[in-house]
Write a protein that holds these residues in place. Structure first.
Motif, PDB file in Angstrom:
ATOM      1  N   ARG A 151       1.875   4.340   9.040  1.00  0.00           N
ATOM      2  CA  ARG A 151       1.311   3.035   9.391  1.00  0.00           C
ATOM      3  C   ARG A 151      -0.155   3.203   9.730  1.00  0.00           C
ATOM      4  O   ARG A 151      -0.637   4.313   9.930  1.00  0.00           O
ATOM      5  CB  ARG A 151       2.034   2.429  10.599  1.00  0.00           C
ATOM      6  CG  ARG A 151       3.485   2.058  10.377  1.00  0.00           C
ATOM      7  CD  ARG A 151       4.054   1.377  11.611  1.00  0.00           C
ATOM      8  NE  ARG A 151       3.391   0.104  11.861  1.00  0.00           N
ATOM      9  CZ  ARG A 151       3.302  -0.467  13.070  1.00  0.00           C
ATOM     10  NH1 ARG A 151       3.792   0.146  14.137  1.00  0.00           N
ATOM     11  NH2 ARG A 151       2.702  -1.637  13.210  1.00  0.00           N
ATOM     12  N   PRO A 176      -5.035  -4.805  -1.849  1.00  0.00           N
ATOM     13  CA  PRO A 176      -4.446  -5.908  -1.082  1.00  0.00           C
ATOM     14  C   PRO A 176      -3.319  -5.461  -0.157  1.00  0.00           C
ATOM     15  O   PRO A 176      -2.467  -4.658  -0.538  1.00  0.00           O
ATOM     16  CB  PRO A 176      -3.927  -6.844  -2.177  1.00  0.00           C
ATOM     17  CG  PRO A 176      -4.840  -6.598  -3.331  1.00  0.00           C
ATOM     18  CD  PRO A 176      -5.132  -5.115  -3.287  1.00  0.00           C
ATOM     19  N   LEU A 177      -3.358  -5.969   1.070  1.00  0.00           N
ATOM     20  CA  LEU A 177      -2.467  -5.664   2.196  1.00  0.00           C
ATOM     21  C   LEU A 177      -2.911  -4.409   2.942  1.00  0.00           C
ATOM     22  O   LEU A 177      -2.629  -4.267   4.127  1.00  0.00           O
ATOM     23  CB  LEU A 177      -0.998  -5.490   1.777  1.00  0.00           C
ATOM     24  CG  LEU A 177      -0.301  -6.673   1.122  1.00  0.00           C
ATOM     25  CD1 LEU A 177       1.183  -6.334   0.903  1.00  0.00           C
ATOM     26  CD2 LEU A 177      -0.431  -7.936   1.947  1.00  0.00           C
ATOM     27  N   MET A 178      -3.584  -3.467   2.263  1.00  0.00           N
ATOM     28  CA  MET A 178      -3.918  -2.194   2.909  1.00  0.00           C
ATOM     29  C   MET A 178      -5.360  -1.764   2.644  1.00  0.00           C
ATOM     30  O   MET A 178      -5.647  -0.586   2.463  1.00  0.00           O
ATOM     31  CB  MET A 178      -2.957  -1.098   2.449  1.00  0.00           C
ATOM     32  CG  MET A 178      -1.523  -1.345   2.824  1.00  0.00           C
ATOM     33  SD  MET A 178      -0.444   0.041   2.402  1.00  0.00           S
ATOM     34  CE  MET A 178       1.159  -0.723   2.644  1.00  0.00           C
ATOM     35  N   GLU A 179      -6.293  -2.724   2.649  1.00  0.00           N
ATOM     36  CA  GLU A 179      -7.694  -2.369   2.461  1.00  0.00           C
ATOM     37  C   GLU A 179      -8.160  -1.396   3.541  1.00  0.00           C
ATOM     38  O   GLU A 179      -8.916  -0.456   3.267  1.00  0.00           O
ATOM     39  CB  GLU A 179      -8.572  -3.629   2.520  1.00  0.00           C
ATOM     40  CG  GLU A 179      -8.317  -4.632   1.417  1.00  0.00           C
ATOM     41  CD  GLU A 179      -7.273  -5.668   1.787  1.00  0.00           C
ATOM     42  OE1 GLU A 179      -7.112  -6.642   1.043  1.00  0.00           O
ATOM     43  OE2 GLU A 179      -6.616  -5.500   2.840  1.00  0.00           O
ATOM     44  N   ARG A 214       6.602 -13.587   5.876  1.00  0.00           N
ATOM     45  CA  ARG A 214       6.069 -12.384   5.237  1.00  0.00           C
ATOM     46  C   ARG A 214       7.212 -11.530   4.676  1.00  0.00           C
ATOM     47  O   ARG A 214       7.543 -10.470   5.195  1.00  0.00           O
ATOM     48  CB  ARG A 214       5.233 -11.581   6.237  1.00  0.00           C
ATOM     49  CG  ARG A 214       4.393 -10.495   5.592  1.00  0.00           C
ATOM     50  CD  ARG A 214       3.570  -9.777   6.633  1.00  0.00           C
ATOM     51  NE  ARG A 214       2.541 -10.629   7.219  1.00  0.00           N
ATOM     52  CZ  ARG A 214       1.787 -10.295   8.257  1.00  0.00           C
ATOM     53  NH1 ARG A 214       1.960  -9.119   8.847  1.00  0.00           N
ATOM     54  NH2 ARG A 214       0.876 -11.114   8.725  1.00  0.00           N
ATOM     55  N   TYR A 219       6.174 -10.083  -2.063  1.00  0.00           N
ATOM     56  CA  TYR A 219       5.439  -9.402  -1.001  1.00  0.00           C
ATOM     57  C   TYR A 219       5.712  -7.907  -1.052  1.00  0.00           C
ATOM     58  O   TYR A 219       4.802  -7.091  -0.892  1.00  0.00           O
ATOM     59  CB  TYR A 219       5.836  -9.964   0.364  1.00  0.00           C
ATOM     60  CG  TYR A 219       5.061  -9.363   1.516  1.00  0.00           C
ATOM     61  CD1 TYR A 219       3.853  -9.914   1.924  1.00  0.00           C
ATOM     62  CD2 TYR A 219       5.531  -8.234   2.191  1.00  0.00           C
ATOM     63  CE1 TYR A 219       3.131  -9.359   2.970  1.00  0.00           C
ATOM     64  CE2 TYR A 219       4.815  -7.668   3.231  1.00  0.00           C
ATOM     65  CZ  TYR A 219       3.618  -8.235   3.624  1.00  0.00           C
ATOM     66  OH  TYR A 219       2.907  -7.677   4.642  1.00  0.00           O
ATOM     67  N   LYS A 222       3.621  -6.131  -3.686  1.00  0.00           N
ATOM     68  CA  LYS A 222       2.245  -5.893  -3.258  1.00  0.00           C
ATOM     69  C   LYS A 222       2.183  -4.695  -2.314  1.00  0.00           C
ATOM     70  O   LYS A 222       1.284  -3.852  -2.416  1.00  0.00           O
ATOM     71  CB  LYS A 222       1.690  -7.130  -2.548  1.00  0.00           C
ATOM     72  CG  LYS A 222       1.433  -8.308  -3.463  1.00  0.00           C
ATOM     73  CD  LYS A 222       0.883  -9.485  -2.674  1.00  0.00           C
ATOM     74  CE  LYS A 222       0.656 -10.696  -3.550  1.00  0.00           C
ATOM     75  NZ  LYS A 222       0.157 -11.851  -2.766  1.00  0.00           N
ATOM     76  N   TYR A 223       3.152  -4.614  -1.412  1.00  0.00           N
ATOM     77  CA  TYR A 223       3.213  -3.503  -0.472  1.00  0.00           C
ATOM     78  C   TYR A 223       3.383  -2.186  -1.226  1.00  0.00           C
ATOM     79  O   TYR A 223       2.679  -1.207  -0.966  1.00  0.00           O
ATOM     80  CB  TYR A 223       4.365  -3.717   0.508  1.00  0.00           C
ATOM     81  CG  TYR A 223       4.574  -2.563   1.460  1.00  0.00           C
ATOM     82  CD1 TYR A 223       3.943  -2.542   2.700  1.00  0.00           C
ATOM     83  CD2 TYR A 223       5.400  -1.482   1.125  1.00  0.00           C
ATOM     84  CE1 TYR A 223       4.119  -1.474   3.581  1.00  0.00           C
ATOM     85  CE2 TYR A 223       5.574  -0.420   1.996  1.00  0.00           C
ATOM     86  CZ  TYR A 223       4.936  -0.418   3.214  1.00  0.00           C
ATOM     87  OH  TYR A 223       5.117   0.643   4.074  1.00  0.00           O
ATOM     88  N   ALA A 226       0.220  -1.061  -3.015  1.00  0.00           N
ATOM     89  CA  ALA A 226      -0.780  -0.521  -2.103  1.00  0.00           C
ATOM     90  C   ALA A 226      -0.404   0.884  -1.639  1.00  0.00           C
ATOM     91  O   ALA A 226      -1.240   1.788  -1.592  1.00  0.00           O
ATOM     92  CB  ALA A 226      -0.943  -1.453  -0.903  1.00  0.00           C
ATOM     93  N   GLN A 248      10.519  -0.942   3.988  1.00  0.00           N
ATOM     94  CA  GLN A 248       9.861  -2.225   3.774  1.00  0.00           C
ATOM     95  C   GLN A 248      10.687  -3.145   2.889  1.00  0.00           C
ATOM     96  O   GLN A 248      10.697  -4.366   3.083  1.00  0.00           O
ATOM     97  CB  GLN A 248       8.475  -2.014   3.157  1.00  0.00           C
ATOM     98  CG  GLN A 248       7.640  -3.276   3.053  1.00  0.00           C
ATOM     99  CD  GLN A 248       7.294  -3.847   4.419  1.00  0.00           C
ATOM    100  OE1 GLN A 248       7.005  -3.121   5.358  1.00  0.00           O
ATOM    101  NE2 GLN A 248       7.340  -5.164   4.526  1.00  0.00           N
ATOM    102  N   CYS A 252      11.750  -6.920   3.878  1.00  0.00           N
ATOM    103  CA  CYS A 252      11.335  -8.066   3.059  1.00  0.00           C
ATOM    104  C   CYS A 252      12.504  -8.957   2.654  1.00  0.00           C
ATOM    105  O   CYS A 252      12.341 -10.169   2.514  1.00  0.00           O
ATOM    106  CB  CYS A 252      10.603  -7.581   1.803  1.00  0.00           C
ATOM    107  SG  CYS A 252       8.914  -7.041   2.103  1.00  0.00           S
TER     108      CYS A 252
END
Length: 271
Positions: A151, A176-179, A214, A219, A222-223, A226, A248, A252
């Motif tokens: 994390r 996206p999500l983890m910039e 979320r 979603y 995308k996770y 990333a 995850q 989700c």
């Protein structure tokens, strides 16, 4: 000590939230030399009026206007190039900085010769005096390196870093999500020295309804994408990549109320 504050804003944000954020910056015990605000696409009249108001009050605001919305990573990638000082503090435009945040953080960064640091955060919905949760981060360099594998080891809205350390690691990327996670991994792999402050320097705005929403397979995709970018850096093993995706996926697909329960019970401690 001269330093910059780096922010990104887009049209869906609220003018009163932005005003609260900028007011907290204006009232710092150690004020930033400049505020770099990246407008990630057209932001509309109301948000622009707030920015213009704080310009008129004598704050050194550098407007960086992007023609189209590019996402947080690319907006910050552009924004950091407009920061004129080596020390840069991140801020989200709907959060509130404690009045002594910069004074404490600047001293901590310099005295410990760090490349990046953040602090714990307290989370609220509308009233910052009514805290609903908090997120604590690991403190030491070694703890941060270990924690970052699963994390984010920093609270992005509470980060302060050295510009050269960010640029030498490749700057922000589109992830996206983890910039933020992508940048921390790149910086660690590039030899950055990390630390976090054992204090709560930012009040971060959260939304319980958003936590409930979320989820879903889109979603998760995308996770997963990333996390795959991070896996390709070599920072995490395939097992670590698989394990976080596995967890995850179930978060989700579970009902929203259960996702909210996990968020406050395990990820962010509910007050």
């Amino acid at each position: 000590m001269n330093f910059s504050v780096l922010m990104s804003i887009y049209y869906k944000e609220k003018a009163d939230y932005l005003e609260s954020c900028l007011e907290s910056l204006a009232n710092q015990t150690q004020k930033a030399t400049e505020w770099v605000i990246v407008q990630d696409g057209p932001i509309g009249k109301d948000l622009q009026m707030v920015i213009d108001k704080y310009k008129s009050l004598g704050n050194n605001i550098i407007d960086v206007k992007l023609e189209k919305n590019q996402g947080l990573g690319l907006a910050l990638r552009e924004g950091i190039m407009h920061c004129n000082y080596e020390i840069v503090a991140r801020m989200d435009t709907d959060d509130i900085a404690r009045k002594d945040r910069f004074e404490i953080q600047l001293k901590f960064l310099l005295e410990n010769n760090l490349d990046v640091c953040s602090s714990h955060i307290k989370e609220f919905e509308e009233d910052p005096s009514k805290i609903i949760a908090e997120r604590k981060v690991p403190l030491s360099h070694n703890e941060i390196i270990k924690y970052q594998k699963k994390r984010s080891a920093f609270n992005h809205m509470a980060v302060m870093f050295k510009k050269e350390s960010v640029l030498s690691a490749g700057n922000y990327k589109h992830c996206p999500l983890m910039e933020d996670d992508m940048l921390w991994v790149d910086m660690i792999l590039n030899g950055a020295i990390c630390g976090n402050i054992n204090d709560y320097l930012v009040f971060a705005r959260t939304n319980q309804a958003m936590i409930v929403r979320r989820g879903g397979f889109s979603y998760f995709k995308k996770y997963r994408k990333a996390r795959k970018q991070i896996y390709k850096t070599g920072y995490i093993s395939y097992f670590q990549y698989f394990k976080t995706n596995f967890i995850q996926f179930f978060i989700c697909i579970m009902p929203g109320f259960m996702r909210k329960l996990i968020f406050f019970k395990f990820l962010h401690k509910k007050k």
